[in-house]
Write a protein that holds these residues in place. Structure first.
Motif, short mmCIF file in Angstrom:
data_model
loop_
_atom_site.label_atom_id
_atom_site.label_comp_id
_atom_site.label_asym_id
_atom_site.label_seq_id
_atom_site.Cartn_x
_atom_site.Cartn_y
_atom_site.Cartn_z
N GLY A 1 -5.29 -3.85 2.62
CA GLY A 1 -5.65 -2.51 3.05
C GLY A 1 -6.14 -1.66 1.90
N LYS B 1 -5.59 -4.29 8.29
CA LYS B 1 -6.08 -5.12 9.38
C LYS B 1 -5.20 -6.36 9.51
CE LYS B 1 -9.67 -2.46 9.84
NZ LYS B 1 -9.32 -1.18 10.35
N ALA C 1 -3.24 4.35 11.39
CA ALA C 1 -4.41 4.21 10.53
C ALA C 1 -4.02 4.09 9.06
CB ALA C 1 -5.34 5.40 10.72
N ARG C 2 -2.91 4.70 8.68
CA ARG C 2 -2.51 4.71 7.26
C ARG C 2 -1.17 4.05 7.00
NH1 ARG C 2 -4.61 10.48 5.04
NH2 ARG C 2 -6.70 10.22 5.86
N LYS D 1 -9.34 -3.02 -0.31
CA LYS D 1 -8.77 -4.16 0.41
C LYS D 1 -7.83 -4.99 -0.48
CE LYS D 1 -10.53 -3.30 4.33
NZ LYS D 1 -9.63 -2.61 5.24
N GLU E 1 -3.24 1.89 3.95
CA GLU E 1 -4.34 2.42 4.75
C GLU E 1 -5.22 1.30 5.29
OE1 GLU E 1 -6.69 5.62 3.23
OE2 GLU E 1 -5.02 6.42 2.10
N ASP E 2 -5.71 1.50 6.52
CA ASP E 2 -6.65 0.58 7.16
C ASP E 2 -6.19 -0.87 7.07
OD1 ASP E 2 -8.37 2.71 7.77
OD2 ASP E 2 -9.22 2.62 5.75
#
Length: 158
Positions: free
Chosen positions: A45, A28, A73-74, A49, A25-26
């Motif tokens: 993520g 970056k 997004a995931r 994080k 998820e998320d």
């Protein structure tokens, strides 16, 4: 030990391609490398994080230039072109006998060799459409059309 963990990975196949989903998820700025024999991913993520890293050595050769990827997004989605149009017995080069905790079959995309249809709509995977469906957006008009399922059902008799 580097402190990085393996992310959950889902996979499915057709005769000519693989579907691989890495669930983070998320995520970056993920780093992804795809070559003829393997997929490498590293990134951070999730809510905490956490650091993730994985190398997936494929059972057989692939064509990285004809493969696609998309970051949702995931999840990170991959459609990977096989070098030979054959069904693979497994995803990994050396699967071993034990269960691999991070690797699972993606039954929403899976087709068996004997029930695969060349006209299968899922073969023409559109990553944007898939991501829209995964998010629950764009599933059709809800307000303007009345669905026959909305009618009331008769009472059950005892």
């Amino acid at each position: 030990m580097s402190g990085k963990r393996n992310p959950p990975v889902l996979w499915a196949q057709r005769k000519d391609k693989l579907f691989v989903t890495i669930s983070v998820e998320d995520c970056k700025d993920p780093k992804v490398e795809l070559d003829n024999e393997k997929l490498f991913f590293t990134g951070e993520g999730g809510a905490e994080k956490k650091a993730y890293e994985i190398t997936i050595p494929f059972c057989k050769a692939i064509i990285p230039e004809e493969s696609k990827q998309s970051l949702g997004a995931r999840e990170l989605y991959f459609v990977i072109k096989k070098k030979e149009e054959i069904w693979w017995p497994t995803l990994l080069k050396e699967q071993g006998k034990g269960k691999i905790h991070w690797l699972k079959t993606d039954f929403s995309k899976w087709r068996d060799e004997d029930d695969s249809d060349p006209e299968d709509v899922a073969d023409d995977l559109n990553l944007n459409e898939m991501m829209t469906k995964m998010g629950g957006v764009g599933e059709g008009p809800e307000e303007s059309e009345e669905d026959s399922d909305d009618e009331s059902l008769p009472d059950l008799e005892d």
